[in-house]
Design an enzyme around this catalytic site. Structure first.
Site, PDB file in Angstrom:
ATOM      1  N   ASP A 193      45.089  35.590 -22.728  1.00 12.03           N
ATOM      2  CA  ASP A 193      46.188  35.449 -23.682  1.00 12.03           C
ATOM      3  C   ASP A 193      45.648  35.001 -25.038  1.00 12.03           C
ATOM      4  OD1 ASP A 193      47.760  36.071 -21.600  1.00 12.03           O
ATOM      5  OD2 ASP A 193      49.001  34.261 -21.669  1.00 12.03           O
ATOM      6  N   ASP A 204      46.147  36.797 -28.506  1.00 14.08           N
ATOM      7  CA  ASP A 204      46.779  36.133 -29.650  1.00 14.08           C
ATOM      8  C   ASP A 204      45.941  36.274 -30.920  1.00 14.08           C
ATOM      9  OD1 ASP A 204      48.850  35.418 -28.057  1.00 14.08           O
ATOM     10  OD2 ASP A 204      48.234  33.329 -27.812  1.00 14.08           O
ATOM     11  N   SER A 234      74.602  61.169 -12.271  1.00 15.14           N
ATOM     12  CA  SER A 234      74.609  60.034 -11.357  1.00 15.14           C
ATOM     13  C   SER A 234      74.071  60.512 -10.005  1.00 15.14           C
ATOM     14  CB  SER A 234      76.042  59.531 -11.255  1.00 15.14           C
ATOM     15  OG  SER A 234      76.073  58.373 -10.475  1.00 15.14           O
ATOM     16  N   LEU A 235      74.331  59.798  -8.939  1.00 14.26           N
ATOM     17  CA  LEU A 235      73.848  60.195  -7.614  1.00 14.26           C
ATOM     18  C   LEU A 235      74.954  59.983  -6.598  1.00 14.26           C
ATOM     19  CD1 LEU A 235      70.379  58.394  -7.428  1.00 14.26           C
ATOM     20  CD2 LEU A 235      70.725  60.865  -7.526  1.00 14.26           C
ATOM     21  N   LYS A 264      65.611  52.672  -5.439  1.00 14.65           N
ATOM     22  CA  LYS A 264      66.748  52.764  -6.357  1.00 14.65           C
ATOM     23  C   LYS A 264      66.892  51.403  -7.027  1.00 14.65           C
ATOM     24  CE  LYS A 264      71.551  54.226  -6.604  1.00 14.65           C
ATOM     25  NZ  LYS A 264      72.055  53.034  -7.287  1.00 14.65           N
ATOM     26  N   ASP A 312      68.158  48.456  -9.145  1.00 13.30           N
ATOM     27  CA  ASP A 312      69.507  48.017  -9.492  1.00 13.30           C
ATOM     28  C   ASP A 312      69.512  47.466 -10.917  1.00 13.30           C
ATOM     29  OD1 ASP A 312      72.150  47.572  -9.183  1.00 13.30           O
ATOM     30  OD2 ASP A 312      71.954  45.807  -7.923  1.00 13.30           O
ATOM     31  N   ARG A 314      73.679  54.858 -20.696  1.00 19.32           N
ATOM     32  CA  ARG A 314      74.196  56.074 -20.075  1.00 19.32           C
ATOM     33  C   ARG A 314      75.621  56.375 -20.547  1.00 19.32           C
ATOM     34  NH1 ARG A 314      77.042  57.275 -15.273  1.00 19.32           N
ATOM     35  NH2 ARG A 314      76.698  59.427 -14.683  1.00 19.32           N
ATOM     36  N   GLU A 364      65.161  52.892 -16.080  1.00 22.61           N
ATOM     37  CA  GLU A 364      66.069  51.824 -15.695  1.00 22.61           C
ATOM     38  C   GLU A 364      65.580  50.521 -16.320  1.00 22.61           C
ATOM     39  OE1 GLU A 364      68.348  53.261 -13.841  1.00 22.61           O
ATOM     40  OE2 GLU A 364      69.460  51.638 -12.869  1.00 22.61           O
ATOM     41  N   LYS A 391      64.594  62.675  -3.499  1.00 15.64           N
ATOM     42  CA  LYS A 391      64.652  63.770  -4.470  1.00 15.64           C
ATOM     43  C   LYS A 391      63.886  64.972  -3.940  1.00 15.64           C
ATOM     44  CE  LYS A 391      64.857  60.554  -8.336  1.00 15.64           C
ATOM     45  NZ  LYS A 391      64.284  60.025  -9.575  1.00 15.64           N
ATOM     46  N   CYS A 437      76.076   9.698  -9.150  1.00 18.71           N
ATOM     47  CA  CYS A 437      74.954  10.540  -8.730  1.00 18.71           C
ATOM     48  C   CYS A 437      74.788  10.444  -7.208  1.00 18.71           C
ATOM     49  CB  CYS A 437      73.683  10.085  -9.423  1.00 18.71           C
ATOM     50  SG  CYS A 437      72.203  10.871  -8.770  1.00 18.71           S
ATOM     51  N   CYS A 439      66.338   7.442 -11.095  1.00 20.94           N
ATOM     52  CA  CYS A 439      66.857   8.209  -9.966  1.00 20.94           C
ATOM     53  C   CYS A 439      65.675   8.895  -9.264  1.00 20.94           C
ATOM     54  CB  CYS A 439      67.854   9.233 -10.484  1.00 20.94           C
ATOM     55  SG  CYS A 439      68.497  10.289  -9.201  1.00 20.94           S
TER      56      CYS A 439
END
Ligand code: IVH
Length: 685
Positions: free
Chosen positions: A36, A40, A85-86, A119, A121, A140, A182, A297, A415, A438
């Site tokens: 990193d 940078d 769509s499907l 697929k 989501d 879409r 997606e 597919k 608490c 606590c």
């Protein structure tokens, strides 16, 4: 251009290529080849050249991901072809029925091979490239018209702004290319985001998909940039090259161009498809993102085309859904957890139930408002969802199943761990335990104290902190500085060398600037930027300790809640004791303290213009503040200006900014931004 300029320009191009390539290694392949830090350095060098030569900045420069203007609404985009769509299948039988249906239409289907993909989501996006440059991206929508979310999509680091990603590629970018993919959030990023929100007492998100969808539809791309959106592609919607002949060739072409591509399996026949389904289902949690099924597919794309479309669904593909991971079960009780900042989080204690192969006994209830809004009562039958590896969450009650014995939940007034009264803050959803003693908070506070943004005690992390606390050696941060070698040698896993290293690391941290110690105290609402300001204004812990709410609130960027939180924190006897102990062990920095490395980069590469009178800063001060955080202040507004900060009685610069569409900040917004996510403007990964 003279020779020097030409050399500088060549260097700029080289840097862009390299950064593009390292982005690709990091975000697409997950295989970075530089640290990193090195990344940078390259980025900073590019920013520097572009700052000197704004005329050389192009939209595909890696520095130009977050820019732009807050939109009022999204423009409509007509898709070049319908974005289909499907149809769904929920069982093997339904998949077989689909197969028979299309085999009757075209006998070639009987010998067809298939590609199976998870697929994802998330949300479909349609990405347009012209001459290899990303020029437009749309949602879409209804399949024929979507919304233009280009500025938001540009902030997604996995999305190539230019293709192919040199120097890897074997293929050239077509003149015009439209790709479908997606956008989503990984489960890890989702949980990290929620953890941060929870710590700040803010509302958490309900699930990764909603978060992704809300983030992509933000009118302000800077907000989108703060969300960990990512992308996988799976379709070429249009190209003016020879179209690929098969789905496998299509995926390979996307890969060669440098797109992040969904994983896939080649299946020679339907039996192999079913095997692939079983395997994907088994490995469902290993994907790292939510998948609600597989997509089957037909591999041969000309056959796929010829099979045509029913309604909005192509005949040549089908989604084979996984069993739902939503089940109903009884809510036996509601428990309450206590986090580092004392935030109380309710969770559901459930009648154990199996969801997707895992027995679930607890689920999150997000916050007390959620319980009230959904009217969730103890004894209710509730719907619970477990998606991917996300912590299971309660969706809501099934009201029809109530028998009248359900109990309305009353949030605790004390608490549940230490029995001290809890506090609610106007405008926040969270309730807090403000008692730093606590026990639930002790370990988490120590974790925070040693962390990189605070005292940065190298080599002392969560595990060691827990070990110290469990052994009774450490109860607060000051105890760390009293650890002796013989204490450590008694602990498991400690030998001479390790003990010495740990003690050395702890001792080294004594010299950290005041701001870091303030961060380390873990006061609610006090992050690095506020801590830097407090250190600058008060110069010592002694004067900060005696600050009044009024004094604190007079500092711009510190609202009434944070001011009150600071005063409350210093009032707690336990905290006063901690401070006395810290003083006694010599952890008591007095000078203003320089900004932390992170704070420094908050405005890296950004150019500001200030107009009008600010309340909080003189012109000199604001300039100094911005520069201290890596930014630059110039006198006149141009297209290259990232932000214009507007005070009272602004001059003509405001009108100019509006005309050019440069984002405008008032003083409060500016400070909020400074305090906000580093990720927003940070140059690093
Ligand atoms: S293919 C003709 N492949 O699922 C192409 N869709 O329920 C049709 N989705 O709107 C889409 N992962 O948003 C395809 N590997 C994948 C997918 C995928 C997720 C989504 C897509 C589509 C929805 C249909």
């Amino acid at each position: 251009m003279d020779t020097n300029q030409a050399q500088l320009f060549a260097r700029l191009q080289e840097l862009r290529k390299q950064i593009q390539y390292h982005n690709y290694r990091y975000y697409v392949l997950n295989e970075p080849v530089i640290s990193d830090y090195e990344y940078d350095q390259l980025y900073a060098e590019l920013v520097k050249i572009e700052r000197e030569h704004p005329e050389w900045i192009t939209p595909d420069s890696p520095t130009q991901r977050v820019g732009g203007v807050v939109a009022e609404k999204f423009e409509k985009v007509q898709h070049p072809v319908p974005i289909l769509s499907l149809s769904n299948a929920f069982s093997k039988e339904e998949v077989l029925e689909w197969f028979e249906r299309i085999a009757k239409l075209d006998e070639r289907v009987r010998n067809a091979d298939f590609i199976v993909e998870p697929k994802i989501d998330g949300l479909t996006v349609v990405l347009h490239y012209h001459e290899g440059v990303f020029v437009q991206g749309a949602t879409r929508g209804d399949g024929s018209v979507g919304e233009d979310v280009t500025a938001n999509l540009r902030t997604i680091k996995a999305l190539p702004l230019r293709i192919p990603i040199s120097p890897l590629s074997r293929v050239k970018a077509p003149r015009s290319l439209v790709v479908r993919g997606e956008v989503f959030i990984t489960i890890k990023d989702f949980e990290e985001l929620n953890r941060r929100l929870e710590e700040r007492g803010e509302k958490t998100y309900l699930n990764p998909r909603n978060t992704a969808s809300g983030s992509l539809r933000q009118l302000d791309p800077r907000v989108t940039a703060m969300r960990p959106l990512t992308l996988l592609t799976y379709d070429i919607v249009q190209t003016d090259d020879d179209p690929p002949k098969t789905q496998s060739e299509l995926l390979e072409r996307l890969y060669d161009l440098g797109f992040p591509v969904v994983e896939s399996r080649y299946c020679a026949n339907l039996d192999e498809v079913f095997e692939a389904y079983e395997e994907y289902l088994r490995r469902r949690d290993e994907l790292g993102y939510e998948a609600d099924g597989i997509v089957i597919k037909i591999n041969d794309l000309s056959l796929f085309e010829q099979l045509g479309v029913v309604g909005k669904d192509p005949r040549g593909a089908i989604a084979f859904k996984y069993p739902a991971r939503e089940v109903s079960t009884r809510l036996l009780d509601i428990g309450v957890n206590v986090g580092r900042t004392g935030v109380l989080t309710p969770y559901a204690i459930l009648s154990p139930v199996e969801i997707g192969g895992v027995i679930v006994k607890q689920a999150t209830l997000h916050n007390f408002d959620f319980i009230a809004e959904k009217d969730i009562r103890i004894g209710d039958v509730v719907m619970v969802k477990r998606a991917g590896d996300v912590i299971p969450y309660v969706i809501g009650p099934i009201v029809d199943l109530r028998d009248g014995d359900e109990q309305v939940f009353v949030p605790p007034t004390r608490c549940p761990v230490c029995d001290q009264p809890v506090e609610h803050i106007e405008g926040e959803v969270a309730w807090y335990c403000v008692n730093a003693a606590c026990p639930a908070q002790v370990v988490r506070n120590l974790e925070h104290f040693v962390s990189r943004s605070a005292m940065d005690i190298v080599g002392v992390g969560v595990n060691l902190v827990e070990q110290f606390v469990q052994a009774g050696l450490v109860n607060d941060a000051a105890d760390l500085y009293r650890l002796r070698k013989e204490d450590l040698l008694r602990l498991e896993g400690f030998a001479e060398k390790k003990a010495e290293n740990v003690l050395q690391a702890i001792a080294n941290s004594k010299n950290r600037p005041l701001a870091r110690l303030i961060v380390g105290l873990g006061i609610r609402g006090v992050g690095e930027v506020v801590a830097n300001e407090l250190a600058r204004q008060f110069k010592s812990m002694d004067s900060l300790m005696s600050a009044t709410v009024e004094q604190l609130q007079s500092i711009e960027g510190i609202g009434p809640n944070t001011a009150q939180a600071i005063v409350d924190w210093f009032r707690q006897p336990r905290n006063q004791e901690l401070l006395e102990k810290l003083r006694a062990v010599g952890v008591w920095p007095v000078e203003g303290g320089g900004p932390s490395e992170k704070a420094k980069s908050i405005f890296a590469g950004m150019t500001f213009v200030v107009t009008g009178t600010l309340q909080r800063f003189t012109r000199e001060q604001v300039k100094e503040f911005i520069e201290r955080h890596g930014g630059k202040v110039t006198d006149s507004v141009s297209k290259r200006t990232n932000f214009v900060i507007v005070g009272e009685n602004p001059g003509s610069k405001l009108a100019k900014a509006q005309a050019l569409g440069v984002p405008i900040l008032d003083e409060a917004k500016f400070l909020e931004m400074a305090e906000g996510e580093d990720a927003l403007i940070n140059s690093s990964h």
